[in-house]
Design a protein around this motif. Structure first.
Motif, PDB file in Angstrom:
ATOM      1  N   VAL A  83       0.840  -1.213   0.000  1.00  0.00           N
ATOM      2  CA  VAL A  83       0.000   0.000   0.000  1.00  0.00           C
ATOM      3  C   VAL A  83       0.870   1.256   0.000  1.00  0.00           C
ATOM      4  CG1 VAL A  83      -1.660   1.357   1.353  1.00  0.00           C
ATOM      5  CG2 VAL A  83      -1.971  -1.120   1.082  1.00  0.00           C
ATOM      6  N   LEU A  84       1.925   1.279   0.808  1.00  0.00           N
ATOM      7  CA  LEU A  84       2.807   2.437   0.875  1.00  0.00           C
ATOM      8  C   LEU A  84       3.533   2.661  -0.454  1.00  0.00           C
ATOM      9  CD1 LEU A  84       4.298   1.992   4.461  1.00  0.00           C
ATOM     10  CD2 LEU A  84       2.549   3.630   3.718  1.00  0.00           C
ATOM     11  N   LYS A  85       3.939   1.570  -1.085  1.00  0.00           N
ATOM     12  CA  LYS A  85       4.578   1.703  -2.399  1.00  0.00           C
ATOM     13  C   LYS A  85       3.602   2.306  -3.411  1.00  0.00           C
ATOM     14  CE  LYS A  85       7.839  -2.144  -1.909  1.00  0.00           C
ATOM     15  NZ  LYS A  85       8.201  -3.494  -2.417  1.00  0.00           N
ATOM     16  N   ALA A  86       2.331   1.839  -3.321  1.00  0.00           N
ATOM     17  CA  ALA A  86       1.325   2.367  -4.245  1.00  0.00           C
ATOM     18  C   ALA A  86       1.078   3.853  -4.000  1.00  0.00           C
ATOM     19  CB  ALA A  86       0.034   1.570  -4.094  1.00  0.00           C
ATOM     20  N   LEU A  87       1.009   4.249  -2.715  1.00  0.00           N
ATOM     21  CA  LEU A  87       0.809   5.669  -2.384  1.00  0.00           C
ATOM     22  C   LEU A  87       1.973   6.523  -2.879  1.00  0.00           C
ATOM     23  CD1 LEU A  87      -0.656   5.393   1.230  1.00  0.00           C
ATOM     24  CD2 LEU A  87      -1.851   6.157  -0.828  1.00  0.00           C
ATOM     25  N   ASP A  88       3.166   5.994  -2.708  1.00  0.00           N
ATOM     26  CA  ASP A  88       4.337   6.733  -3.171  1.00  0.00           C
ATOM     27  C   ASP A  88       4.295   6.916  -4.680  1.00  0.00           C
ATOM     28  OD1 ASP A  88       6.907   7.969  -2.640  1.00  0.00           O
ATOM     29  OD2 ASP A  88       7.766   6.238  -3.696  1.00  0.00           O
ATOM     30  N   LEU A  89       3.868   5.870  -5.388  1.00  0.00           N
ATOM     31  CA  LEU A  89       3.773   5.967  -6.854  1.00  0.00           C
ATOM     32  C   LEU A  89       2.729   6.988  -7.265  1.00  0.00           C
ATOM     33  CD1 LEU A  89       4.520   4.935  -9.656  1.00  0.00           C
ATOM     34  CD2 LEU A  89       2.816   3.110  -9.352  1.00  0.00           C
ATOM     35  N   ALA A  94       1.311  12.187  -9.598  1.00  0.00           N
ATOM     36  CA  ALA A  94       0.540  13.428  -9.450  1.00  0.00           C
ATOM     37  C   ALA A  94       1.473  14.643  -9.554  1.00  0.00           C
ATOM     38  CB  ALA A  94      -0.190  13.431  -8.110  1.00  0.00           C
ATOM     39  N   PHE A  95       2.653  14.563  -8.920  1.00  0.00           N
ATOM     40  CA  PHE A  95       3.599  15.670  -8.997  1.00  0.00           C
ATOM     41  C   PHE A  95       4.062  15.892 -10.438  1.00  0.00           C
ATOM     42  CE2 PHE A  95       7.958  17.284  -8.874  1.00  0.00           C
ATOM     43  CZ  PHE A  95       7.769  18.463  -8.164  1.00  0.00           C
ATOM     44  N   MET A  97       2.430  15.408 -13.083  1.00  0.00           N
ATOM     45  CA  MET A  97       1.344  15.978 -13.878  1.00  0.00           C
ATOM     46  C   MET A  97       0.868  17.309 -13.313  1.00  0.00           C
ATOM     47  SD  MET A  97      -0.825  12.501 -14.674  1.00  0.00           S
ATOM     48  CE  MET A  97      -1.969  13.373 -15.779  1.00  0.00           C
ATOM     49  N   GLY A  98       1.582  17.817 -12.309  1.00  0.00           N
ATOM     50  CA  GLY A  98       1.252  19.118 -11.755  1.00  0.00           C
ATOM     51  C   GLY A  98       0.059  19.114 -10.850  1.00  0.00           C
ATOM     52  N   VAL A  99      -0.257  17.964 -10.323  1.00  0.00           N
ATOM     53  CA  VAL A  99      -1.402  17.848  -9.425  1.00  0.00           C
ATOM     54  C   VAL A  99      -0.881  17.746  -8.000  1.00  0.00           C
ATOM     55  CG1 VAL A  99      -3.386  16.443  -8.751  1.00  0.00           C
ATOM     56  CG2 VAL A  99      -2.759  16.671 -11.173  1.00  0.00           C
ATOM     57  N   THR A 100      -1.450  18.602  -7.152  1.00  0.00           N
ATOM     58  CA  THR A 100      -1.018  18.596  -5.756  1.00  0.00           C
ATOM     59  C   THR A 100      -1.987  17.755  -4.921  1.00  0.00           C
ATOM     60  OG1 THR A 100      -0.065  20.806  -5.998  1.00  0.00           O
ATOM     61  CG2 THR A 100      -0.491  20.022  -3.753  1.00  0.00           C
ATOM     62  N   LEU A 101      -1.413  16.776  -4.214  1.00  0.00           N
ATOM     63  CA  LEU A 101      -2.217  15.903  -3.353  1.00  0.00           C
ATOM     64  C   LEU A 101      -1.815  16.100  -1.898  1.00  0.00           C
ATOM     65  CD1 LEU A 101      -2.084  12.551  -5.372  1.00  0.00           C
ATOM     66  CD2 LEU A 101      -3.909  14.261  -5.371  1.00  0.00           C
ATOM     67  N   GLY A 102      -2.781  15.969  -1.035  1.00  0.00           N
ATOM     68  CA  GLY A 102      -2.476  16.045   0.383  1.00  0.00           C
ATOM     69  C   GLY A 102      -1.777  14.758   0.847  1.00  0.00           C
ATOM     70  N   GLN A 103      -0.945  14.915   1.835  1.00  0.00           N
ATOM     71  CA  GLN A 103      -0.246  13.744   2.368  1.00  0.00           C
ATOM     72  C   GLN A 103      -1.215  12.885   3.179  1.00  0.00           C
ATOM     73  OE1 GLN A 103       2.912  12.722   1.939  1.00  0.00           O
ATOM     74  NE2 GLN A 103       3.206  14.379   0.456  1.00  0.00           N
ATOM     75  N   PRO A 104      -1.277  11.572   2.915  1.00  0.00           N
ATOM     76  CA  PRO A 104      -2.167  10.701   3.690  1.00  0.00           C
ATOM     77  C   PRO A 104      -1.644  10.535   5.114  1.00  0.00           C
ATOM     78  CG  PRO A 104      -0.794   9.393   2.236  1.00  0.00           C
ATOM     79  CD  PRO A 104      -0.521  10.834   1.882  1.00  0.00           C
ATOM     80  N   THR A 105      -2.562  10.481   6.028  1.00  0.00           N
ATOM     81  CA  THR A 105      -2.191  10.250   7.434  1.00  0.00           C
ATOM     82  C   THR A 105      -2.107   8.736   7.707  1.00  0.00           C
ATOM     83  OG1 THR A 105      -4.480  10.196   8.189  1.00  0.00           O
ATOM     84  CG2 THR A 105      -3.407  12.362   8.081  1.00  0.00           C
ATOM     85  N   ALA A 107      -3.847   7.203   9.810  1.00  0.00           N
ATOM     86  CA  ALA A 107      -5.222   6.707   9.892  1.00  0.00           C
ATOM     87  C   ALA A 107      -5.759   6.382   8.513  1.00  0.00           C
ATOM     88  CB  ALA A 107      -6.110   7.737  10.588  1.00  0.00           C
ATOM     89  N   ASP A 108      -5.394   7.249   7.524  1.00  0.00           N
ATOM     90  CA  ASP A 108      -5.843   6.977   6.159  1.00  0.00           C
ATOM     91  C   ASP A 108      -5.287   5.648   5.649  1.00  0.00           C
ATOM     92  OD1 ASP A 108      -7.197   9.387   6.056  1.00  0.00           O
ATOM     93  OD2 ASP A 108      -5.438  10.473   5.297  1.00  0.00           O
ATOM     94  N   VAL A 109      -4.033   5.403   5.991  1.00  0.00           N
ATOM     95  CA  VAL A 109      -3.403   4.158   5.523  1.00  0.00           C
ATOM     96  C   VAL A 109      -4.046   2.939   6.193  1.00  0.00           C
ATOM     97  CG1 VAL A 109      -1.262   2.851   5.441  1.00  0.00           C
ATOM     98  CG2 VAL A 109      -1.225   5.318   5.035  1.00  0.00           C
ATOM     99  N   LEU A 110      -4.301   3.065   7.482  1.00  0.00           N
ATOM    100  CA  LEU A 110      -4.855   1.937   8.214  1.00  0.00           C
ATOM    101  C   LEU A 110      -6.268   1.584   7.763  1.00  0.00           C
ATOM    102  CD1 LEU A 110      -3.621   2.678  11.854  1.00  0.00           C
ATOM    103  CD2 LEU A 110      -2.779   0.930  10.295  1.00  0.00           C
ATOM    104  N   THR A 111      -6.979   2.579   7.193  1.00  0.00           N
ATOM    105  CA  THR A 111      -8.349   2.299   6.755  1.00  0.00           C
ATOM    106  C   THR A 111      -8.392   1.606   5.399  1.00  0.00           C
ATOM    107  OG1 THR A 111      -8.489   4.535   5.784  1.00  0.00           O
ATOM    108  CG2 THR A 111      -9.340   4.235   8.028  1.00  0.00           C
TER     109      THR A 111
END
Length: 292
Positions: A83-89, A94-95, A97-105, A107-111
């Motif tokens: 999951v962490l590898k996927a989030l990093d990808l 997103a970066f 393509m110029g898209v800014t995403l918020g950093q997951p917490t 809690a977000d990962v655990l859900t």
């Protein structure tokens, strides 16, 4: 000897019940029915039984019910890494393509589905195996105690049968002595018949035949051996160790002497005693089959 013991227990996210049954056998035959997935449990149980028991057909059954809810939850670390590898990808694409995403917490990962999984008792089989093995010693102790109670009851029965054999053996000695005049008369009659039928006969041959007839009718050795077997059986029963096999052998010897006694009886009273002996010996041998 037959015996039964059982125990139940709970702990480490599981509940269980033990059942131990046994019947007599020539050797030690262990049949274990253990749940799969608990390493080392069956060899440990087998070792404990081998140390405590010397003879018998023994079956041990363990029923184990795992409490899935009781195990709580845990993180599937391998899946979390994915999951962490996927989030990093996702962040990198997103970066780019110029898209800014918020950093997951955290809690977000655990859900994320699959990161948190239900913990089962299998995750701590070492502790569960230890809890199960803690029940083995008292289980075997209960089993052995029940066998001891049955053994004490059997000892009384066999002792009473040995008393009967001893009494019948004494009666056989008396009957053998009482039939002596009749045996002598039978020998004399047989000798006269031979002398009347044969004109010339060697004295040595006559003495030989008489000696042979006397041996065939003499039950002194059989009575002496029966008395010796009674003493040997009582000595075996007084020992604090398994004696079933030796007692079974003695029962065979008892029967052999009783058969010979009947064959040599030459008197109805002695024959009747011999038949009574055989009946008691057969009953005793059936009981001995249940002795360890």
């Amino acid at each position: 000897m037959t015996a039964f013991a059982s125990r139940t227990g709970t702990g480490d996210g599981a509940s269980w019940s033990w059942e131990m049954r046994g019947v007599n056998a020539r050797g030690l035959d262990l049949r274990l029915r253990m749940p799969e997935g608990i390493d080392g449990l069956e060899p440990a149980v087998r070792g404990a039984l081998t140390k405590a028991l010397a003879r018998g057909n023994v079956t041990v059954n363990l029923r184990l019910q795992r409490d899935e809810a009781g195990g709580g939850v845990k993180v599937d670390e391998a899946y979390l890494d994915e999951v962490l590898k996927a989030l990093d990808l996702v962040q990198e694409r997103a970066f780019a393509m110029g898209v800014t995403l918020g950093q997951p917490t955290a809690a977000d990962v655990l859900t994320q589905r699959g990161v948190m999984v239900a913990a089962t008792a299998e995750d701590d089989d070492g502790a569960l195996a230890a809890a199960l093995m803690a029940d083995v010693a008292p289980l075997v102790a209960d089993f052995v105690e029940m066998r001891a109670h049955e053994g004490a009851a059997l000892a009384k029965v066999i002792s009473a049968q040995l008393d009967q054999i001893a009494q019948l053996t004494d009666a056989a000695a008396v009957a053998a002595e009482a039939r002596a005049p009749q045996v002598k008369e039978n020998l004399t009659t047989a000798l006269r018949r031979v002398m009347d039928d044969v004109a010339e006969i060697e004295e040595g041959r006559v003495a030989q035949e008489l000696a042979l007839l006397a041996v065939k009718s003499d039950v002194t050795e059989e009575i002496d051996r029966l008395k010796a077997h009674v003493a040997a059986a009582r000595a075996l029963m007084a020992e604090k160790k398994p004696a079933g096999r030796k007692l079974d052998f003695l029962a065979q010897e008892f029967n052999r002497e009783a058969n010979t006694l009947c064959a040599k009886a030459q008197a109805s009273a002695l024959t009747a005693i011999g038949l009574d002996l055989k009946a008691v010996i057969d009953q005793m041998r059936e009981q001995i089959q249940n002795v360890e």
